[in-house]
Design a protein around this motif. Structure first.
Motif, PDB file in Angstrom:
ATOM      1  N   LYS A 157     -23.854 100.922  62.736  1.00  0.00           N
ATOM      2  CA  LYS A 157     -22.956  99.836  62.319  1.00  0.00           C
ATOM      3  C   LYS A 157     -21.700  99.844  63.192  1.00  0.00           C
ATOM      4  O   LYS A 157     -21.227  98.789  63.636  1.00  0.00           O
ATOM      5  CB  LYS A 157     -22.595 100.033  60.844  1.00  0.00           C
ATOM      6  CG  LYS A 157     -21.697  98.922  60.297  1.00  0.00           C
ATOM      7  CD  LYS A 157     -21.357  99.168  58.832  1.00  0.00           C
ATOM      8  CE  LYS A 157     -20.428  98.080  58.298  1.00  0.00           C
ATOM      9  NZ  LYS A 157     -20.040  98.330  56.891  1.00  0.00           N
ATOM     10  N   CYS A 158     -21.194 101.013  63.448  1.00  0.00           N
ATOM     11  CA  CYS A 158     -20.018 101.131  64.308  1.00  0.00           C
ATOM     12  C   CYS A 158     -20.312 100.629  65.717  1.00  0.00           C
ATOM     13  O   CYS A 158     -19.508  99.920  66.332  1.00  0.00           O
ATOM     14  CB  CYS A 158     -19.543 102.579  64.368  1.00  0.00           C
ATOM     15  SG  CYS A 158     -18.985 103.205  62.777  1.00  0.00           S
ATOM     16  N   LEU A 159     -21.486 101.021  66.216  1.00  0.00           N
ATOM     17  CA  LEU A 159     -21.843 100.592  67.570  1.00  0.00           C
ATOM     18  C   LEU A 159     -22.000  99.082  67.659  1.00  0.00           C
ATOM     19  O   LEU A 159     -21.635  98.461  68.653  1.00  0.00           O
ATOM     20  CB  LEU A 159     -23.142 101.297  68.004  1.00  0.00           C
ATOM     21  CG  LEU A 159     -23.036 102.808  68.260  1.00  0.00           C
ATOM     22  CD1 LEU A 159     -24.410 103.395  68.514  1.00  0.00           C
ATOM     23  CD2 LEU A 159     -22.122 103.088  69.444  1.00  0.00           C
TER      24      LEU A 159
ATOM     25  N   SER B 298     -12.381  99.254  66.289  1.00  0.00           N
ATOM     26  CA  SER B 298     -11.802 100.571  66.028  1.00  0.00           C
ATOM     27  C   SER B 298     -11.685 100.935  64.568  1.00  0.00           C
ATOM     28  O   SER B 298     -11.973 102.064  64.207  1.00  0.00           O
ATOM     29  CB  SER B 298     -10.441 100.697  66.712  1.00  0.00           C
ATOM     30  OG  SER B 298      -9.606  99.622  66.321  1.00  0.00           O
ATOM     31  N   PRO B 299     -11.221 100.022  63.636  1.00  0.00           N
ATOM     32  CA  PRO B 299     -11.022 100.498  62.265  1.00  0.00           C
ATOM     33  C   PRO B 299     -12.315 100.948  61.610  1.00  0.00           C
ATOM     34  O   PRO B 299     -12.368 102.021  61.020  1.00  0.00           O
ATOM     35  CB  PRO B 299     -10.432  99.289  61.547  1.00  0.00           C
ATOM     36  CG  PRO B 299      -9.902  98.416  62.623  1.00  0.00           C
ATOM     37  CD  PRO B 299     -10.773  98.646  63.792  1.00  0.00           C
ATOM     38  N   ALA B 300     -13.336 100.096  61.770  1.00  0.00           N
ATOM     39  CA  ALA B 300     -14.582 100.424  61.073  1.00  0.00           C
ATOM     40  C   ALA B 300     -15.189 101.727  61.565  1.00  0.00           C
ATOM     41  O   ALA B 300     -15.565 102.578  60.779  1.00  0.00           O
ATOM     42  CB  ALA B 300     -15.562  99.274  61.206  1.00  0.00           C
ATOM     43  N   PRO B 301     -15.245 101.884  62.895  1.00  0.00           N
ATOM     44  CA  PRO B 301     -15.801 103.149  63.349  1.00  0.00           C
ATOM     45  C   PRO B 301     -15.024 104.345  62.861  1.00  0.00           C
ATOM     46  O   PRO B 301     -15.593 105.347  62.454  1.00  0.00           O
ATOM     47  CB  PRO B 301     -15.733 103.057  64.875  1.00  0.00           C
ATOM     48  CG  PRO B 301     -15.755 101.592  65.150  1.00  0.00           C
ATOM     49  CD  PRO B 301     -15.045 100.955  64.012  1.00  0.00           C
ATOM     50  N   SER B 302     -13.649 104.215  62.886  1.00  0.00           N
ATOM     51  CA  SER B 302     -12.854 105.354  62.431  1.00  0.00           C
ATOM     52  C   SER B 302     -13.115 105.626  60.967  1.00  0.00           C
ATOM     53  O   SER B 302     -13.205 106.765  60.540  1.00  0.00           O
ATOM     54  CB  SER B 302     -11.366 105.092  62.662  1.00  0.00           C
ATOM     55  OG  SER B 302     -10.941 103.960  61.922  1.00  0.00           O
TER      56      SER B 302
END
Length: 1741
Positions: free
Chosen positions: A976-978, A983-987
């Motif tokens: 999902k992050c990829l 930036s917010p979601a991956p973090s």
């Protein structure tokens, strides 16, 4: 002069033949006159006489005619000329001969070396295989086309490096013409005689002038009638006795025919009719019988002899061989008959064994040795191929004696194979032959149906497939147009064969009741196995040329389209799922026929993969339209097979019986899977790459009959139906895992064959560590029987060497575990489960990640890249959602954990594929969107795949899958992050991931903390238990002090009043004499193994017994192979020093009540008689039985008799010692002996005075008869009746076995044999301890120690059951060897007796001297102590003299002269004075050294004897295995009350001993021994070992290959067998070397074992590479040979053929098995486990 006259006559005769107008006719007329006068003159053949006459009158003139001069002169001229030798070896193999094939250099496995060529070749250091030849082949040494390198051994290397070409004939013109004429006449003559039919007439040249009315009735061999049938028929038909019938039968079996009747035509016809009618009664087919005229039989005998003569003559020169080949292949001039060789081949099936053998060997050494003529012969062979195979199939003889067996010599030659394909269309010929033979099995649909086939005929037909494999074994490196054309022509014919197999033997699900008759299935799968390599070889040939590959694919597609098997019977229908529509034809595997045989479909798949691998797929449109392919049809039939396998696994076809289960098993088994299951998977992968993925999955659901289930339109409450749906769902998911994940096929992904093998090995080792042979069996073989294991195994595994048992194992390397796939498609169900358990345990032990995530597979190649679309299509997501929804919302009836596990695995595969694509390219270009669909589809109702996964994580019932679900959810977040790339979601996702990881780490830490706490708790509990145990021991210390010490020998507890006295006496480690240590009877309480009741061992209580085995033994013999003893005037009372045979008594140490044993033995006798082949395990007639607990072989029991305490009063002992000196003791003993020989009155009258004689004399007239009683007597020991009864049982068995005599309790030898077995058992025990390097005391196992003590106490007690007069007589005779006794006239010399046996007999029989007529008395402890001491001193001195008399070959030892050396020199000089011929120049130091070494074994045995007899604890030094021989000797002397300087014995009693020494030395036997006329034993005796074996097993095979039967001169297969005791090579399992033993004929090994091992044998069957253990004529067993290959495994029967090397540890174990007398025990145990169904007649070995 006679030889010169014969030669002159032969030369004259040959000149007349040359001068005749028609030389050929003259030769034939000479044969007409002479042959009947030489052969068949008598009813019984006279081979030697016939050979002499044939040489003189026939063969010598023929050779003179050939050379035109004396034969030896002609041969010398040929050998001086050119072309006399050959680079080819050409040795023809006999059956059973060892042959070698180099795995590195051979073109194919059929290329072999004979033993001699291999030993002289470079291949000896390569990877090679060895096996036993079936006979009929020949050595390929010198054939450049058979080997990649090193084609010639050093003997045949002529320096050429190109294939051998036939040279021009180098013979002189006249010699060539004579040879051509002679060979033509004789070869046609031989051919006419050998292809003779009963109704033929002799030609005019051979027609006798006067035809006699004398005929032979000739009986031929066949395989339909057994030996017994033929013997019975002959006895009934020709009135012969059984021996004559057996002789006839043996020769018929060996030679193939035999004249059984000689007489007039009428009598022979009567015999023929009787034989046929009598044999027809037994078998439906009568024996083949012919009536031949005496002249015809004579000519046939010469024809066979000429066959051997031809081999000799053409071996003189290449030119002669070429002339012979020309004649052999040349048809007759008028063309009415084919060439002689063709006539012989066509008549081969009618020939008998002897004729076939000669003809085949003649072909080997002629036609096959010349390249050009080999080619011509191959062409003729191919022309006649179909007829020859028809004859072979109708024949009943084995293939190794059929002309068809020569195909391997022709078809495996690469150049010859190419030429036969181009010129003879050999592929089509072979396949058409198969089709012709199998045509009768075709049904109306032109498909094979083998129901009711003839197994023998079918096996012979399948042998033809070997020839096709031979033709294809070498791929062409260069293709010609002609080769392409004829190969494709053969390929089309091969497709016609496969079309008959496509869809054959359909099965249909059985409803209602179970199938009544199991359908035939073995024939179909047997054919499939035969075609397994042929299919892959055709594909390899096709792939080596692009044009051939494309044309072959086109032809295969056409054949596939033309197949009409399993048509659809209904119209197309539409199926709907997830808004996708599939038009399909309905078909249900459960209701319609289905076949597992689809060779056309699978061949098509294989060719398609080769197109992809080679890149030829791009050119396919030039040959055919790819759009015309119906890929749905491609997948249809393989999919049905896989569904069938799944339904069988779901037990839906139970009513169809085991035949279908077996078919499914072989469908996936390693023998068939490459061309069956694996190809079906490839077809489905091809189809998946070409079809819409949704449609493909819908098709799979339809065929699994799960479509409606997943569409939600089908429901049921029937648990059986639900179980089937669940199982089918598991199978369907497993199929999807395989289709998308299994990519290790060259062409489907970019992998090599080595990569494929690596992966196979990794997954096999993930199950468990495996042996090399197990790995090889589990891997598929190529056409050369290679698996490729050796090239990869070191990369993936480490080798763990074996111990003295078991085999070496490979263990997988840790770094390879990441390749483990839990759903590896070659796992069976059991392997899959076992591998998973193994990996879980491994990960738990290592504390590593428990998630069984799928390994990342290699990417698909371009043609297959679209297969991964299956993992992200709508139907796939729907299927997974449906399964997970069941798990979340439904009860456990609607799903299984295995189903969930497979679903999670598929999800993991999809996520890893998506992650790989996302990381490889930009997010925008990635079309694989599984994670997005998994979140989106069904999310509006909260029923997305992701939603169900989240719920499942909290389900307790799925706790085992929690780790996997957690990992999957993490992968979802990562992807999902990829995808979002913000930036917010991956973090946030990473933070969440970290939290989950922290949670996971905390859980692991908590589990670790709990485990450590549990460990500490266990340690605390164990410490408390240990403290309680110590406290208990302290509290009950007295109890423990009185308990016997099981670990040592004789640790007496002493009950004395004074503590200081106790300490003093406890330090006395003296076993005998006045200073003897105190021994107190130990109270021993034992448990019966049968009734489990405890009982104290008491002399007057109920008897307890030890199981025991008494056997004759040659373990200690110093005369290996010599004759064994028989009872006479001296034996068994005196044991000769060479110990040729002894009686050993051993025990397994298990105790029973005597009454319990008797009941058990009776029960065994009653029950074992009904057991199959029970006589092979135990001999009831000889009292044998198996120990109830350990199953050791036993034949008696030893009564347990407690040790009698001996408490000496040392003050009294000292007083007695002052009077009872050595001299006085001898006089008293002699007086007692003399008194016992007279009557009581005479004894009383002669008891007047009592003055002592002068010291040094042996006069006993002044010594009172009863003086011996004055030193202490007491009442005899009392024993219970049951103990005495068991003593009698044991003594009788020892007597019966030891002397091989019938049971006789009254025999005077009974007590002697008891003493002998006591002595021999002690000697064998001491020998074993010395061999193992163990301490004399404290090293024996409890069972060995208990058995030894029981034997000694029994032997000491046995005299009470014997006549005291007989025992006294035995004592007298034994003592007479040492001391002169007037009443004993003839006594043996000291060199003729074994001193330890003598000592045991004297010690155990001396109490009989105390017996009085009216009173039973026995000596007190003091009297016994002095008796033992003086007897030991006397025997020790005699033994020292034995040693000194054997010093003739001793080596001089340098040393300082001391007191001992001076004493030794004095004693030796004294001996030399009384002995003529004794070596005198020996120093005292040398004498000391020799005596010390020589006497040590004797003293060790004496120490064991008195330890068991008196129970005195030995000194500490004797408990130390590291003690030096000097220290050990000193400790033994102290323990046995001997002076450390043993020569002091002579000085202490010099006046008394000197006359004894003189008497001993003047014995006649001493002089004979010193003169070499009598064998003198050297001391210490040689310790026997098994023979030394070579390190390399091929050395043994080489030795065996040169073995010649000592009796028979024929070259039939022999079984050379090596005796490991003496090294003799024997001819086993052969009637030629049978001998009579006890009135019965036995084999050579059995007869040899009777003398070499006293019935026990240890043999190595060289060609079979196995040990044979023998215990009697009727009992034996096999045992692994001590030879291992490089992988730590044995190779019985040389099945694997790997190089073998000696394993010293295993050979040592085998030696210990012999030395410990455990061979009978090992045999009994192995037979008990083996559960013998078919008895082997061991007496024939």
């Amino acid at each position: 002069m006679a030889e010169e006259e014969k030669l002159s006559n032969a030369l004259d005769l040959s000149k007349r033949w040359q001068e005749a107008s028609d030389s050929g006719t003259s030769i034939l007329r000479h044969l007409m006159e002479q042959v009947p006068q030489i052969y068949c003159q008598d009813a019984e053949p006279q081979p030697q006489q016939e050979e002499v006459l044939a040489q003189e009158r026939l063969l010598l003139p023929l050779e003179c005619f050939l050379f035109g001069e004396e034969p030896h002169v002609g041969v010398e001229k040929l050998q001086q000329g050119k072309g006399t030798g050959s680079q080819l070896c050409g040795r023809v193999f006999k059956e059973g001969e060892t042959v070698y094939s180099c795995r590195d250099c051979a073109i194919d496995p059929s290329c072999v070396f004979c033993m001699d060529c291999f030993q002289n070749s470079i291949h000896k250091g390569h990877r090679y295989k060895m096996h036993a030849s079936l006979g009929g082949g020949f050595c390929d040494c010198g054939d450049l086309e058979a080997w990649k390198t090193g084609p010639c051994c050093s003997q045949h290397d002529v320096g050429t490096s190109v294939p051998m070409e036939t040279e021009e004939c180098v013979l002189e013109t006249d010699l060539q013409q004579r040879a051509h004429l002679l060979f033509q006449v004789l070869l046609h003559y031989c051919t006419d005689m050998l292809v003779w039919e009963e109704n033929y007439e002799l030609s005019s040249e051979l027609q006798p002038r006067l035809k006699q009315n004398m005929y032979y009735c000739v009986l031929y061999n066949d395989e339909h009638h057994s030996y017994d049938h033929v013997i019975y028929t002959l006895q009934r038909s020709i009135n012969c006795n059984q021996n004559e019938a057996q002789t006839h039968t043996a020769l018929i079996d060996k030679e193939g025919r035999r004249a059984v009747k000689r007489g007039t035509l009428r009598t022979c016809q009567q015999a023929k009719d009787l034989i046929r009618s009598n044999s027809e009664h037994i078998s439906l087919q009568p024996l083949r019988v012919e009536i031949l005229h005496i002249a015809v039989m004579a000519h046939q005998s010469l024809a066979l002899r000429l066959g051997v003569w031809f081999q000799k003559v053409i071996g003189y020169s290449v030119g002669l061989r070429q002339v012979f080949c020309q004649v052999a292949l040349q048809p007759t001039a008028d063309g009415d008959k084919p060439s002689p060789i063709c006539r012989l081949m066509l008549h081969d099936a009618r020939l008998y064994k002897g004729a076939r053998k000669v003809i085949h060997e003649l072909i080997f050494c002629s036609l096959l040795m010349e390249t050009e003529y080999k080619r011509q012969f191959a062409i003729e062979f191919t022309k006649l191929y179909q007829q020859l195979q028809k004859d072979f199939i109708s024949d009943d003889h084995e293939r190794n004696i059929s002309i068809t067996a020569l195909s391997v010599q022709i078809f495996t030659v690469p150049t010859l194979a190419r030429q036969l394909i181009e010129d003879g269309n050999v592929i089509a010929v072979i396949i058409n032959t198969v089709m012709e033979m199998l045509r009768e099995h075709l049904d109306s649909n032109n498909r094979f149906h083998f129901q009711g086939y003839n197994s023998d005929k079918f096996f012979r037909v399948q042998v033809i497939f070997h020839d096709l494999r031979y033709i294809l074994i070498s791929k062409p490196s260069v293709w010609t147009d002609e080769l392409r054309t004829h190969f494709l022509n053969g390929f089309k014919v091969f497709l016609d064969l496969l079309k008959c197999m496509q869809g054959m033997e359909e099965v249909k699900r059985q409803f209602g009741q179970h199938i009544e008759v199991e359908p035939e299935w073995e024939a179909g799968f047997s054919t499939q196995i035969q075609l397994h390599h042929i299919l892959s070889m055709f594909q390899d040939w096709c792939s080596s040329d692009e044009m051939v590959l494309l044309m072959a694919f086109k032809e295969c597609q056409r054949a596939f389209t033309s197949c009409t098997n399993q048509p659809f019977h209904s119209e197309p229908e539409d199926a709907y799922m997830c808004k996708h529509i599939l038009s399909h034809r309905p078909y249900k595997v459960t209701q319609e026929p289905v076949s597992i045989h689809l060779p056309i479909s699978r061949l098509l798949a294989g060719l398609y993969v080769h197109l992809c691998r080679t890149g030829a797929l791009s050119r396919l449109p030039q040959y055919m339209d790819p759009e015309s392919f119906d890929f749905t049809l491609w997948a249809e039939h393989p999919l049905r097979c896989i569904v069938l396998a799944g339904q069988v696994s779901a037990e839906m076809w139970r009513r169809n019986g085991l035949s279908l289960v077996s078919q499914v098993y072989y469908y996936q088994d390693v023998k068939c899977r490459e061309e069956m299951f694996d190809k079906d998977i490839i077809i489905l992968q091809i189809t998946a790459s070409k079809m819409d993925p949704n449609h493909f999955l819908m098709l799979i659901l339809l065929r699994f009959e799960l479509f409606e289930v997943f569409n939600g339109n089908c429901s049921s409450k029937d648990q059986e139906v639900l179980r089937q749906w669940n199982k089918l769902t598991e199978e369907m998911l497993y199929l999807l895992i395989v289709i998308t994940g299994e990519r290790y096929v060259p062409g489907i992904s970019n992998v090599t064959r080595e990569d494929v093998t690596v992966r196979e090995v990794i997954h096999l080792l993930c199950i468990q560590p495996m042996a090399h042979s197990s790995l090889v069996k589990s891997l598929p073989e190529n056409e050369n029987h290679e698996t490729g294991l050796e090239t990869v195994i070191s990369k993936v595994a480490t080798f763990k060497k074996p111990g003295i048992s078991g085999h070496g194992l490979y263990e997988i390397k840790k770094e390879c575990l990441q390749e483990y796939n839990p759903f590896f498609y070659h796992y069976t169900k059991s392997q899959l489960s076992k591998a998973e358990d193994t990996q879980k345990k491994r990960r738990m032990q290592e504390g590593s990640d428990k998630v069984m995530r799928p390994p990342m597979p290699p990417p698909f190649t371009e043609p297959f890249s679209s297969v991964v679309r299956l993992l992200s299509c709508d139907v796939f997501i729907h299927m997974l959602r449906h399964i997970l929804q069941r798990a979340v919302e439904e009860s456990a009836l609607f799903w299984t954990e295995a189903m969930i596990y497979r679903t999670l695995h598929l999800i993991a595969q999809a996520l890893m594929e998506e992650n790989l694509q996302v990381e490889a390219g930009s997010v925008e270009d990635v079309t694989f969107d599984f994670s997005l669909k998994a979140r989106k589809m069904g999310s509006e109702h909260g029923k997305s795949l992701f939603h169900f996964l989240t719920k499942m994580k909290a389900m307790p019932i799925l706790e085992a899958q929690t780790d996997m679900i957690t990992w999957i959810l993490q992968m979802f977040d990562t992807l999902k992050c990829l995808h979002e790339n913000s930036s917010p979601a991956p973090s946030q996702s990473v933070e969440q991931s970290k939290q989950e990881e922290n949670t996971h780490d905390k859980e692991k830490a908590e589990r670790k903390r709990k485990a450590e706490a549990a460990k500490r708790h266990r340690q605390k509990v164990m410490a408390q238990m240990s403290a309680m145990q110590k406290n208990f021991i302290e509290t009950h210390k007295m109890l423990y002090d009185n308990m016997p010490d099981s670990g040592g020998q004789g640790n007496p507890s002493m009950e004395l009043t004074s503590a200081s006295e106790s300490m003093e006496l406890s330090k006395r480690h003296v076993a005998l004499g006045p200073q003897q240590g105190v021994s107190v009877a130990e109270r021993e309480s034992l448990t019966c193994i049968l009734c489990q009741e405890e009982q104290d061992v008491m002399a007057e209580g109920p008897a307890m017994v030890l199981t025991a085995c008494v056997q004759r033994s040659t373990v200690l013999t110093q005369n290996c192979g010599g004759s064994l003893y028989t009872p006479d005037d001296h034996y068994p009372l005196f044991m000769p020093p060479e110990l040729a045979v002894g009686t050993h008594t051993g025990s397994c140490g298990h105790v029973m009540h005597a009454t319990c044993w008797q009941k058990y033995f009776e029960a065994v006798q009653n029950t074992i008689r009904n057991r199959l082949h029970a006589e092979m395990i135990i001999d009831l007639e000889n009292g044998e039985y198996l120990c109830p607990l350990c199953k050791s072989l036993c034949n008696t029991v030893i009564p347990l008799i407690p040790l009698e305490p001996a408490n000496l009063n040392y003050e009294s002992a000292q007083m007695v010692g002052q009077h009872l000196t050595f001299q006085r003791w001898i006089q008293i003993i002699l007086a007692r002996i003399k008194g016992l020989t007279v009557t009581t009155q005479e004894a009383e009258m002669s008891s007047g005075g009592s003055t002592l004689p002068e010291v040094g004399t042996f006069e006993v007239g002044q010594v009172e008869f009863r003086s011996i009683l004055s030193f202490g007597v007491r009442e005899p020991r009392k024993f219970s009746d049951s103990i005495l009864q068991m003593v009698q049982v044991c003594a009788t068995t020892i007597h019966r076995v030891g002397l091989q005599a019938p049971p006789n309790e009254q025999c005077p030898h009974v007590p002697v044999m008891s003493w002998n077995t006591c002595a021999y058992t002690i000697q064998a025990t001491e020998n074993m301890l010395q061999e193992e390097g163990k301490a004399l005391f404290g090293s024996l196992q409890n069972r060995q120690l208990a058995g030894l003590k029981a034997v000694v106490q029994f032997s000491a007690t046995q005299r009470v059951m014997s006549s005291q007069a007989a025992v006294q007589k035995h004592f007298t005779n034994m003592l007479a060897v040492l001391v002169p006794i007037p009443d004993v006239k003839e006594s043996l010399s000291i060199l003729e007796v074994d001193c330890f046996h003598l000592l045991v007999g004297l010690v155990l029989s001396v109490p009989s001297l105390y017996q009085e007529e009216s009173v039973d008395l026995q000596p007190t402890a003091i009297s016994s102590a002095y008796n033992h001491l003086h007897l030991l001193h006397l025997v020790t001195m005699a033994h020292m003299l034995q040693i000194m008399l054997s010093l003739q070959d001793s080596v001089e030892v340098e040393g300082t002269k001391g007191e001992e050396a001076e004493s030794a020199a004095f004693v030796y000089s004294t001996v030399a004075q009384y002995t003529s011929g004794l070596k005198t120049d020996i120093s005292g130091c040398s004498v000391v050294e020799s005596v010390r070494k020589g006497i040590l074994p004797f003293l060790r045995c004496v120490a064991l004897l008195f330890n068991c007899l008196t129970g005195v604890q030995p000194p500490e030094k004797l408990l130390d295995k590291a003690v030096t021989s000097e220290d050990e000797l000193e400790a033994l002397c102290c323990y046995l009350a001997l002076p450390t300087n043993l020569f002091q014995l002579f000085h202490n009693h010099l006046d008394m001993v000197e006359p004894l020494m003189k008497r001993w030395c003047e014995a006649p036997a001493i002089l004979k021994a010193l003169n070499g006329q009598l064998q003198a034993i050297r001391y210490p005796r040689k310790r026997n070992q098994l023979i030394d074996l070579p390190e390399d097993y091929s050395v043994l095979l080489n030795h065996a290959s040169h073995f010649k039967c000592p009796v028979s001169s024929d070259e039939d297969r022999k079984h050379p067998t090596l005796c490991l005791f003496c090294g003799a090579m024997l001819c086993s399992q052969s009637t030629c070397c049978q001998k009579q033993l006890d009135g019965e004929y036995v084999g050579a090994c059995t007869a040899h074992a009777a003398t070499c091992g006293a019935g026990v044998g240890l043999f190595l069957r060289v060609r079979e590479c196995e040990i044979v253990l023998m215990a009697s004529k009727t009992r034996g067993s096999t045992y692994p040979a001590p030879y291992l290959d490089d992988y730590g495994e044995t190779d019985p029967q040389l099945g694997r053929g790997n190089p073998l090397h000696l394993c010293p540890e295993r050979y040592t174990k085998l030696r210990y098995l012999w030395l410990q007398h455990c061979i009978p025990e090992e045999i009994a145990r192995s037979l008990e486990v083996l559960n013998v169904m078919f008895a082997f007649e061991w007496h024939t070995l």
